[in-house]
Design a protein around this motif. Structure first.
Motif, PDB file in Angstrom:
ATOM      1  N   GLY A  35       8.248 -65.520  38.415  1.00 24.12           N
ATOM      2  CA  GLY A  35       7.263 -64.922  37.536  1.00 24.12           C
ATOM      3  C   GLY A  35       7.786 -63.804  36.655  1.00 24.12           C
ATOM      4  N   ILE A  36       9.037 -63.377  36.867  1.00 26.19           N
ATOM      5  CA  ILE A  36       9.585 -62.276  36.053  1.00 26.19           C
ATOM      6  C   ILE A  36      10.790 -62.742  35.243  1.00 26.19           C
ATOM      7  CG2 ILE A  36      10.604 -59.963  36.104  1.00 26.19           C
ATOM      8  CD1 ILE A  36       8.992 -59.409  38.627  1.00 26.19           C
ATOM      9  N   PHE A  37      11.849 -63.210  35.953  1.00 25.03           N
ATOM     10  CA  PHE A  37      13.058 -63.652  35.254  1.00 25.03           C
ATOM     11  C   PHE A  37      13.780 -64.645  36.159  1.00 25.03           C
ATOM     12  CE2 PHE A  37      17.626 -62.978  34.070  1.00 25.03           C
ATOM     13  CZ  PHE A  37      17.522 -63.466  32.770  1.00 25.03           C
ATOM     14  N   GLN A  38      14.331 -65.692  35.564  1.00 23.63           N
ATOM     15  CA  GLN A  38      14.908 -66.761  36.379  1.00 23.63           C
ATOM     16  C   GLN A  38      16.244 -66.404  36.995  1.00 23.63           C
ATOM     17  OE1 GLN A  38      14.599 -66.565  33.130  1.00 23.63           O
ATOM     18  NE2 GLN A  38      15.735 -68.148  32.045  1.00 23.63           N
ATOM     19  N   GLY A  39      16.940 -65.386  36.475  1.00 18.81           N
ATOM     20  CA  GLY A  39      18.186 -64.925  37.075  1.00 18.81           C
ATOM     21  C   GLY A  39      19.422 -65.546  36.456  1.00 18.81           C
ATOM     22  N   PHE A  49      16.210 -74.928  31.495  1.00 15.63           N
ATOM     23  CA  PHE A  49      16.493 -73.878  32.454  1.00 15.63           C
ATOM     24  C   PHE A  49      15.270 -73.208  33.059  1.00 15.63           C
ATOM     25  CE2 PHE A  49      20.641 -73.391  30.092  1.00 15.63           C
ATOM     26  CZ  PHE A  49      21.395 -73.904  31.121  1.00 15.63           C
ATOM     27  N   HIS A  50      14.195 -73.132  32.288  1.00 14.57           N
ATOM     28  CA  HIS A  50      13.083 -72.281  32.683  1.00 14.57           C
ATOM     29  C   HIS A  50      12.255 -72.902  33.803  1.00 14.57           C
ATOM     30  CE1 HIS A  50      12.018 -68.917  29.722  1.00 14.57           C
ATOM     31  NE2 HIS A  50      11.711 -68.482  30.915  1.00 14.57           N
ATOM     32  N   SER A  51      11.929 -72.082  34.788  1.00  9.69           N
ATOM     33  CA  SER A  51      10.873 -72.497  35.718  1.00  9.69           C
ATOM     34  C   SER A  51       9.543 -72.278  35.013  1.00  9.69           C
ATOM     35  CB  SER A  51      10.933 -71.662  36.995  1.00  9.69           C
ATOM     36  OG  SER A  51      10.583 -70.340  36.722  1.00  9.69           O
ATOM     37  N   SER A  52       8.514 -73.023  35.382  1.00 14.13           N
ATOM     38  CA  SER A  52       7.243 -72.933  34.670  1.00 14.13           C
ATOM     39  C   SER A  52       6.645 -71.546  34.785  1.00 14.13           C
ATOM     40  CB  SER A  52       6.266 -73.969  35.221  1.00 14.13           C
ATOM     41  OG  SER A  52       6.079 -73.775  36.615  1.00 14.13           O
ATOM     42  N   SER A  53       6.773 -70.923  35.944  1.00  8.82           N
ATOM     43  CA  SER A  53       6.174 -69.588  36.100  1.00  8.82           C
ATOM     44  C   SER A  53       6.911 -68.553  35.278  1.00  8.82           C
ATOM     45  CB  SER A  53       6.180 -69.178  37.574  1.00  8.82           C
ATOM     46  OG  SER A  53       7.505 -69.190  38.074  1.00  8.82           O
ATOM     47  N   ALA A  54       8.250 -68.692  35.200  1.00 14.39           N
ATOM     48  CA  ALA A  54       9.014 -67.753  34.388  1.00 14.39           C
ATOM     49  C   ALA A  54       8.694 -67.929  32.913  1.00 14.39           C
ATOM     50  CB  ALA A  54      10.507 -67.951  34.630  1.00 14.39           C
ATOM     51  N   ALA A  55       8.452 -69.170  32.503  1.00 14.70           N
ATOM     52  CA  ALA A  55       8.154 -69.424  31.089  1.00 14.70           C
ATOM     53  C   ALA A  55       6.888 -68.716  30.664  1.00 14.70           C
ATOM     54  CB  ALA A  55       8.021 -70.926  30.850  1.00 14.70           C
ATOM     55  N   GLN A  56       5.937 -68.612  31.575  1.00 19.32           N
ATOM     56  CA  GLN A  56       4.678 -67.950  31.233  1.00 19.32           C
ATOM     57  C   GLN A  56       4.874 -66.459  31.010  1.00 19.32           C
ATOM     58  OE1 GLN A  56       2.129 -68.976  34.478  1.00 19.32           O
ATOM     59  NE2 GLN A  56       2.234 -71.179  34.039  1.00 19.32           N
TER      60      GLN A  56
END
Length: 631
Positions: free
Chosen positions: A533-537, A501-508
């Motif tokens: 960069g904050i939350f994937q939604g 589920f995670h985008s790479s930027s959200a994972a960071q």
């Protein structure tokens, strides 16, 4: 509205004598249920919704809308035509607090298949058509959370005047006893809350300060004996009866889990969504004929049933009462129930130590024991003479007496004795919407969210004190657009889920370490729709889940339309009901920018609402484009 017993109701002084008896046998009843079904596994994932309705009369000649006090007759007719004739009838009808209210549910719970989502709106439509078919001319069925002129002179049909100085159950300056459901439970609750508290309930809602609103806004009450003058705050709308809270309507969803462990896990996870969904469904900006500065009913209803004495509220030293109680019995939850929630239990929890020890000694674990021991610091408010002495092995009325009058954002519900019903949780914070489409969208969204949480063991937990802060923010005017809510950044417990589920930027930006880095302040738009960069939604997560499920084309289309409504409400592209109502009043030619909702404004508003509900008028700013609804 919980347990509906029949019989001879006791007054408060009589009920008080049996309070310890009810608590003692309530715990025995709970333990008997628990020991019989604690090992129960593999119950089917069932769920159902509850929609509350108001009966209103449109008086076109006089330009007035009134609440029709014939809910009892309407309910009896609906039950006679429905469940009493056919046990498998597709709808069920139940009473509610107001004599102008009824509650409708599906006749049978929905199951665990995705195709069930395609039947919710159809069933709500059946309910609305059924109830509407037995109404009189000029009467209609309204799904509005708060009647704007509730408590104003002449707001009922037939008209009754309040009786503040005469014998009565509420002694309200504004709300006549005839507007209360005639089942003795409701009047008994009203009277006993007032007697236990030692005074009338006090509800103060901040008024919206418009250009011509008096400053300070101070009311005078001609029939006041001094109590209202002492209780009413400047720049606030004052109310004094249980009906101002329990006389509102809401939308609730109950889930049956596979086991007690799953029910406890779901209870905790959903608790964090209560403020978010309340703000998204905000639909009650008007009270007692005035424009308020809040958008949700929660604080109003909390105050309307607050039976705590001055000692329990901390206004006086404890002498005759046992506990200092921090909240009304209608409020947000005070403790998580699952093992993963234990470390986030950071709210002071008042418990009955004797009951807690009794539960622990009986083998109940710490978290469940303290939950029950917290509920049981309350007194029973409604007791019937015929129901004092019960068979604790096969009955649960004493347990339900206290369980059902702890009206919290979430309710953890053990199975009834000797039934095939499993462990359930009830999601209670949402406000009811104008149309069946909107109500279905909110129901399907929260049910779909439970499927994702359980399927992937997601973790949305944050300290419970932060959930309480979110509850305060959620009720504020335009909280969807302006409010910031504490929310967990990394909701995944396993790398497999994270990769899916995670985008790479959200994972960071995920879970860096223990403590404050687990959560941060987010807008509802970020929580629902995501922000790089904050939350994937949540919507993207639900969409990913749907892509991995076998869903027929019609059901998928229906679900996506519902998710689209939630997405657009969260982004601000569509208004909440509360914002839409405010804008309607503000633009009304008779509105004088004085925060007053006249009979004519109220009539025009609810006439518009009725036309939208029936599909006679489009309302793209609230619902979107009906062409795209797939209905």
């Amino acid at each position: 509205m919980g347990l509906l017993s029949k019989g001879s109701p006791l007054n408060w002084e009589e009920t008080k004598k049996y309070a310890d008896h009810v608590r003692k046998h309530g715990i025995v009843q709970f333990l008997n249920i628990y020991n019989k079904v604690k090992e129960r596994q593999k119950d089917v994932l069932l769920w159902g919704d509850e929609v509350e309705y108001m009966l209103i009369e449109m008086d076109e000649k006089n330009g007035k809308v009134r609440l029709v006090l014939n809910g009892g007759e309407v309910l009896e007719t609906l039950q006679d035509k429905g469940e009493k004739t056919n046990p498998n009838h597709p709808t069920l009808w139940r009473p509610e607090y107001g004599s102008y209210m009824i509650e409708g549910t599906p006749g049978q719970p929905y199951g665990g298949t995705m195709s069930e989502f395609n039947t919710v709106e159809d069933n709500m439509g059946k309910r609305r058509r059924e109830a509407s078919s037995v109404l009189n001319k000029n009467e209609t069925l309204a799904t509005i959370t708060s009647f704007p002129r509730l408590g104003c002179p002449g707001f009922t049909q037939p008209e009754y005047k309040p009786t503040p100085v005469e014998k009565g159950v509420s002694k309200s300056l504004f709300f006549p006893d005839e507007a209360i459901n005639q089942h003795p439970r409701f009047s008994t609750l009203t009277r006993n809350i007032r007697h236990r508290r030692g005074e009338k309930v006090v509800i103060n809602v901040p008024i919206f300060k418009d250009k011509c609103t008096p400053s300070p806004f101070v009311e005078k009450f001609p029939e006041d004996d001094g109590e209202a003058a002492r209780a009413a705050l400047p720049d606030h709308i004052y109310m004094d009866a249980m009906g101002f809270g329990m006389g509102n309507c809401c939308l609730q969803v109950t889930f049956q889990a596979c086991s007690i462990e799953e029910a406890r896990y779901l209870y905790d996870q959903l608790a964090t969504f209560c403020p978010i969904m309340m703000a998204l469904s905000a639909a009650s900006p008007f009270y007692r004929g005035y424009v308020s500065d809040i958008d949700c009913r929660w604080g109003v209803i909390s105050a309307s049933v607050d039976d705590r004495t001055g000692e329990e509220r901390g206004l006086e030293p404890l002498k005759t009462n046992k506990f200092r109680i921090l909240k009304s019995r209608y409020d947000s939850i005070d403790s998580y129930l699952s093992s993963c929630g234990d470390r986030y239990n950071d709210i002071d929890l008042t418990i009955d130590e004797e009951i807690n020890k009794q539960l622990l000694d009986a083998g109940i674990d710490k978290l469940l024991a303290q939950h029950i021991a917290h509920l049981f610091i309350r007194d029973p408010l409604s007791l019937f003479e015929e129901n004092i002495y019960l068979d604790d092995e096969n009955e649960s009325d004493h347990f339900e007496n206290l369980q059902s009058t702890n009206w919290q954002t979430m309710r953890f519900k053990p199975p009834p004795p000797n039934s095939d019903i499993g462990w359930r949780v009830e999601f209670r914070p949402m406000e009811v919407q104008l149309t069946d489409f909107e109500n279905s969208a909110f129901v399907v969204f929260i049910v779909l969210l439970t499927r994702v949480i359980l399927s992937y063991k997601l973790d949305f937990l944050i300290p419970l004190s932060k959930v309480d802060e979110n509850m305060k923010v959620a009720q504020k005017r335009n909280a969807v657009q302006e409010g910031m809510f504490y929310f967990r950044k990394d909701i995944y417990k396993g790398e497999r889920i994270r990769v899916r589920f995670h985008s790479s930027s959200a994972a960071q930006n995920g879970l860096d370490s223990e403590g404050d880095n687990e959560y941060t302040l987010m807008s509802i738009d970020t929580i629902i729709n995501g922000k790089e960069g904050i939350f994937q939604g949540l919507i993207p997560i639900l969409n990913c889940y749907l892509e991995n499920m076998e869903v027929d084309v019609d059901t998928r289309c229906t679900i996506l339309n519902y998710l689209k409504l939630i997405k657009r409400r969260a982004s601000g592209e569509l208004m909440t009901m509360a914002k839409w109502m405010r804008e309607f009043v503000d633009k009304h030619p008779q509105y004088k920018q004085d925060s007053v909702i006249t009979d004519r404004i109220n009539y025009d508003l609810l006439r518009k609402c009725d036309s939208i509900t029936k599909g006679e008028e489009r309302c793209p700013e609230l619902i979107g484009d009906p062409v795209n609804r797939g209905k």
